[in-house]
Write a protein that holds these residues in place. Structure first.
Motif, PDB file in Angstrom:
ATOM      1  N   LEU A  62      44.240  36.543  48.007  1.00  0.00           N
ATOM      2  CA  LEU A  62      43.977  35.489  47.306  1.00  0.00           C
ATOM      3  C   LEU A  62      43.279  35.340  46.085  1.00  0.00           C
ATOM      4  O   LEU A  62      43.471  34.881  44.977  1.00  0.00           O
ATOM      5  N   LEU A  63      41.983  36.345  46.169  1.00  0.00           N
ATOM      6  CA  LEU A  63      40.972  36.160  45.168  1.00  0.00           C
ATOM      7  C   LEU A  63      41.608  37.179  44.117  1.00  0.00           C
ATOM      8  O   LEU A  63      41.229  36.885  42.988  1.00  0.00           O
ATOM      9  N   ARG A  64      42.429  38.242  44.337  1.00  0.00           N
ATOM     10  CA  ARG A  64      42.813  39.226  43.308  1.00  0.00           C
ATOM     11  C   ARG A  64      44.037  38.579  42.562  1.00  0.00           C
ATOM     12  O   ARG A  64      44.061  38.643  41.628  1.00  0.00           O
ATOM     13  N   TRP A  65      44.728  37.505  43.375  1.00  0.00           N
ATOM     14  CA  TRP A  65      45.924  37.041  42.624  1.00  0.00           C
ATOM     15  C   TRP A  65      45.388  35.964  41.797  1.00  0.00           C
ATOM     16  O   TRP A  65      45.902  35.850  40.545  1.00  0.00           O
ATOM     17  N   ALA A  66      44.469  35.339  42.161  1.00  0.00           N
ATOM     18  CA  ALA A  66      44.023  34.342  41.150  1.00  0.00           C
ATOM     19  C   ALA A  66      43.382  34.716  39.829  1.00  0.00           C
ATOM     20  O   ALA A  66      43.406  34.186  38.712  1.00  0.00           O
ATOM     21  N   ASN A  67      42.546  35.793  40.115  1.00  0.00           N
ATOM     22  CA  ASN A  67      41.870  36.306  38.721  1.00  0.00           C
ATOM     23  C   ASN A  67      42.993  37.065  38.083  1.00  0.00           C
ATOM     24  O   ASN A  67      43.023  37.014  36.615  1.00  0.00           O
ATOM     25  N   ASN A  68      43.809  37.975  38.756  1.00  0.00           N
ATOM     26  CA  ASN A  68      44.752  38.788  37.929  1.00  0.00           C
ATOM     27  C   ASN A  68      46.029  37.770  37.362  1.00  0.00           C
ATOM     28  O   ASN A  68      46.132  38.078  36.007  1.00  0.00           O
ATOM     29  N   PHE A  94      34.313  52.726  39.588  1.00  0.00           N
ATOM     30  CA  PHE A  94      34.321  51.161  39.765  1.00  0.00           C
ATOM     31  C   PHE A  94      35.008  50.777  41.195  1.00  0.00           C
ATOM     32  O   PHE A  94      36.092  50.720  41.217  1.00  0.00           O
ATOM     33  N   ARG A  95      34.071  50.523  42.124  1.00  0.00           N
ATOM     34  CA  ARG A  95      34.524  50.316  43.323  1.00  0.00           C
ATOM     35  C   ARG A  95      34.080  49.002  44.033  1.00  0.00           C
ATOM     36  O   ARG A  95      34.550  48.705  45.148  1.00  0.00           O
ATOM     37  N   GLU A  96      33.323  48.339  43.067  1.00  0.00           N
ATOM     38  CA  GLU A  96      32.715  47.033  43.578  1.00  0.00           C
ATOM     39  C   GLU A  96      33.639  46.028  43.103  1.00  0.00           C
ATOM     40  O   GLU A  96      34.092  45.933  42.044  1.00  0.00           O
ATOM     41  N   ALA A  97      33.657  45.010  44.200  1.00  0.00           N
ATOM     42  CA  ALA A  97      34.765  43.835  43.625  1.00  0.00           C
ATOM     43  C   ALA A  97      34.132  42.908  42.546  1.00  0.00           C
ATOM     44  O   ALA A  97      34.818  42.476  41.806  1.00  0.00           O
ATOM     45  N   SER A  98      32.860  43.020  42.334  1.00  0.00           N
ATOM     46  CA  SER A  98      32.261  42.247  41.306  1.00  0.00           C
ATOM     47  C   SER A  98      32.651  42.776  40.096  1.00  0.00           C
ATOM     48  O   SER A  98      32.476  41.946  39.048  1.00  0.00           O
ATOM     49  N   HIS A  99      32.902  43.960  39.888  1.00  0.00           N
ATOM     50  CA  HIS A  99      33.476  44.713  38.558  1.00  0.00           C
ATOM     51  C   HIS A  99      34.948  44.621  38.325  1.00  0.00           C
ATOM     52  O   HIS A  99      35.424  44.581  37.397  1.00  0.00           O
ATOM     53  N   CYS A 100      35.581  44.700  39.512  1.00  0.00           N
ATOM     54  CA  CYS A 100      37.080  44.877  39.577  1.00  0.00           C
ATOM     55  C   CYS A 100      37.998  43.662  39.614  1.00  0.00           C
ATOM     56  O   CYS A 100      39.103  43.952  39.393  1.00  0.00           O
ATOM     57  N   VAL A 101      37.251  42.633  40.337  1.00  0.00           N
ATOM     58  CA  VAL A 101      38.234  41.530  40.910  1.00  0.00           C
ATOM     59  C   VAL A 101      38.125  40.205  39.871  1.00  0.00           C
ATOM     60  O   VAL A 101      39.048  39.702  39.437  1.00  0.00           O
ATOM     61  N   TRP A 102      36.929  39.722  39.641  1.00  0.00           N
ATOM     62  CA  TRP A 102      36.833  38.540  38.905  1.00  0.00           C
ATOM     63  C   TRP A 102      36.947  38.730  37.559  1.00  0.00           C
ATOM     64  O   TRP A 102      36.642  39.815  36.820  1.00  0.00           O
ATOM     65  N   LEU A 103      37.562  37.845  36.783  1.00  0.00           N
ATOM     66  CA  LEU A 103      38.283  37.904  35.549  1.00  0.00           C
ATOM     67  C   LEU A 103      37.167  38.113  34.543  1.00  0.00           C
ATOM     68  O   LEU A 103      37.286  38.988  33.599  1.00  0.00           O
ATOM     69  N   VAL A 129      52.391  43.567  43.086  1.00  0.00           N
ATOM     70  CA  VAL A 129      53.074  42.994  41.975  1.00  0.00           C
ATOM     71  C   VAL A 129      52.350  42.409  40.783  1.00  0.00           C
ATOM     72  O   VAL A 129      52.626  42.495  39.501  1.00  0.00           O
ATOM     73  N   THR A 130      51.120  41.796  40.964  1.00  0.00           N
ATOM     74  CA  THR A 130      50.180  41.468  39.870  1.00  0.00           C
ATOM     75  C   THR A 130      49.520  42.691  39.197  1.00  0.00           C
ATOM     76  O   THR A 130      49.170  42.197  38.310  1.00  0.00           O
ATOM     77  N   THR A 131      49.398  43.642  39.881  1.00  0.00           N
ATOM     78  CA  THR A 131      48.691  44.816  39.067  1.00  0.00           C
ATOM     79  C   THR A 131      49.789  45.195  37.847  1.00  0.00           C
ATOM     80  O   THR A 131      49.255  45.657  36.686  1.00  0.00           O
ATOM     81  N   GLY A 132      51.009  45.184  37.939  1.00  0.00           N
ATOM     82  CA  GLY A 132      51.829  45.576  37.080  1.00  0.00           C
ATOM     83  C   GLY A 132      51.856  44.460  35.766  1.00  0.00           C
ATOM     84  O   GLY A 132      52.482  44.805  34.656  1.00  0.00           O
ATOM     85  N   ILE A 133      51.134  43.327  35.694  1.00  0.00           N
ATOM     86  CA  ILE A 133      50.828  42.598  34.624  1.00  0.00           C
ATOM     87  C   ILE A 133      49.391  42.179  34.426  1.00  0.00           C
ATOM     88  O   ILE A 133      49.012  41.495  33.581  1.00  0.00           O
ATOM     89  N   ARG A 134      48.402  43.221  34.795  1.00  0.00           N
ATOM     90  CA  ARG A 134      47.200  43.276  34.699  1.00  0.00           C
ATOM     91  C   ARG A 134      46.630  44.080  33.688  1.00  0.00           C
ATOM     92  O   ARG A 134      46.690  45.321  33.827  1.00  0.00           O
ATOM     93  N   PHE A 135      46.367  43.516  32.472  1.00  0.00           N
ATOM     94  CA  PHE A 135      46.092  44.265  31.196  1.00  0.00           C
ATOM     95  C   PHE A 135      44.985  43.810  30.664  1.00  0.00           C
ATOM     96  O   PHE A 135      44.980  42.528  30.355  1.00  0.00           O
ATOM     97  N   HIS A 136      44.277  44.247  29.999  1.00  0.00           N
ATOM     98  CA  HIS A 136      43.019  43.808  28.852  1.00  0.00           C
ATOM     99  C   HIS A 136      43.814  43.080  27.937  1.00  0.00           C
ATOM    100  O   HIS A 136      44.693  43.634  27.115  1.00  0.00           O
ATOM    101  N   PRO A 137      43.342  42.135  27.453  1.00  0.00           N
ATOM    102  CA  PRO A 137      43.842  41.339  26.086  1.00  0.00           C
ATOM    103  C   PRO A 137      43.787  42.274  24.820  1.00  0.00           C
ATOM    104  O   PRO A 137      45.184  42.055  24.259  1.00  0.00           O
TER     105      PRO A 137
END
Length: 285
Positions: free
Chosen positions: A41-47, A248-257, A131-139
């Motif tokens: 849920l957390l990953r999807w919300a931010n992705n 980069f293994r910390e959720a604080s770096h990799c999950v939150w928008l 599936v959300t990783t496929g559309i996760r790219f930096h602006p």
């Protein structure tokens, strides 16, 4: 045809995207390949928040998008395909294949150039792959990709319908090959003769550097086979392989928008960039 595509391009692409996204989501729930390591849920919300941000920025900065560039090139008679009287079906086929090849080359370039890798590692820093990783790219990567695509369209001169079809295929295959889905091995082997399958592309998201720098194709699998970047399977089982980037293994770096948006500006470029690699095992067969 061109007028219809220009008028309804956004609606057509959105419907196709939602259909594919929902289909892959249902498949992931019905037959997942891997267990999640962080909250889905957390990953999807931010992705998905990142996807919304990118969509707004693209429409604000590139109102006509790639389809508008194709229409302009056609009106001006620009591009190689506008210099030859070839059937529409052939122009569409050539355009889709060549644009897919450009995406492969662009992907390799974003791994090879350290500055570009800083942007692209946002995509790879996802701690799980679905599936959300496929559309996760930096602006900024999205904007650069649009500029590259527009330049290629002006040089190639593809029909408008070809660009719409390519954009639909690009989105659909990215959702498909990032899916956390299980399929029969025989079907996977058959499909990857032509297309990039989830098992094939998942290798590319391995934490192992030589595996990360393989399987760059998004749609047609032949590019990896032709250019020697194909890898059949990861060293670890798909269920056990670690996903992401070693630094980069910390959720604080990799999950939150907010952290995702800042990721390109943190630290030094690591050895993941192809031209800086120092692998202990160079077996990338």
């Amino acid at each position: 045809m061109n007028a219809f595509m220009l008028q309804h391009e956004l609606a057509i692409r959105l419907v196709c995207f939602l259909c594919m996204f929902c289909s892959m989501t249902l498949w992931e729930f019905a037959a997942p390949r891997r267990r999640p390591t962080v909250s889905k849920l957390l990953r999807w919300a931010n992705n998905l928040a990142l996807v919304v941000l990118n969509s707004v920025l693209v429409r604000a900065l590139f109102p006509a998008a790639a389809v508008g560039v194709a229409a302009f090139a056609t009106q001006q008679g620009w591009g190689l395909l506008n210099y030859f009287a070839i059937p529409l079906w052939m122009a569409v086929l050539v355009s889709v294949v060549l644009l897919d090849f450009v995406i492969y080359l662009q992907h390799v370039m974003f791994h090879a150039v350290p500055l570009l890798w800083r942007l692209h590692r946002v995509h790879h820093a996802d701690l799980d792959i679905d599936v959300t990783t496929g559309i996760r790219f930096h602006p900024i990567e999205i904007m650069l990709s649009m500029l590259i695509k527009a330049t290629v369209i002006l040089v190639l001169g593809p029909p408008v319908v070809a660009v719409v079809l390519f954009e639909i295929l690009l989105n659909a295959t990215s959702l498909f090959n990032h899916g956390n889905v299980r399929m029969p091995p025989a079907l996977d082997r058959l499909l990857r003769l032509l297309l990039v399958t989830p098992d094939m592309h998942r290798v590319h998201h391995s934490i192992e550097e030589d595996e990360t720098n393989s399987n760059f194709a998004f749609n047609l699998s032949m590019w990896d086979r032709l250019f020697g970047t194909y890898r059949d399977q990861p060293r670890a089982r798909h269920e056990d392989m670690a996903i992401g980037i070693s630094t980069f293994r910390e959720a604080s770096h990799c999950v939150w928008l907010p952290s995702i948006l800042m990721l390109p500006f943190i630290g030094k470029v690591t050895d993941y960039a192809i031209n800086r690699r120092r692998w202990k095992n160079n077996d990338v067969s």
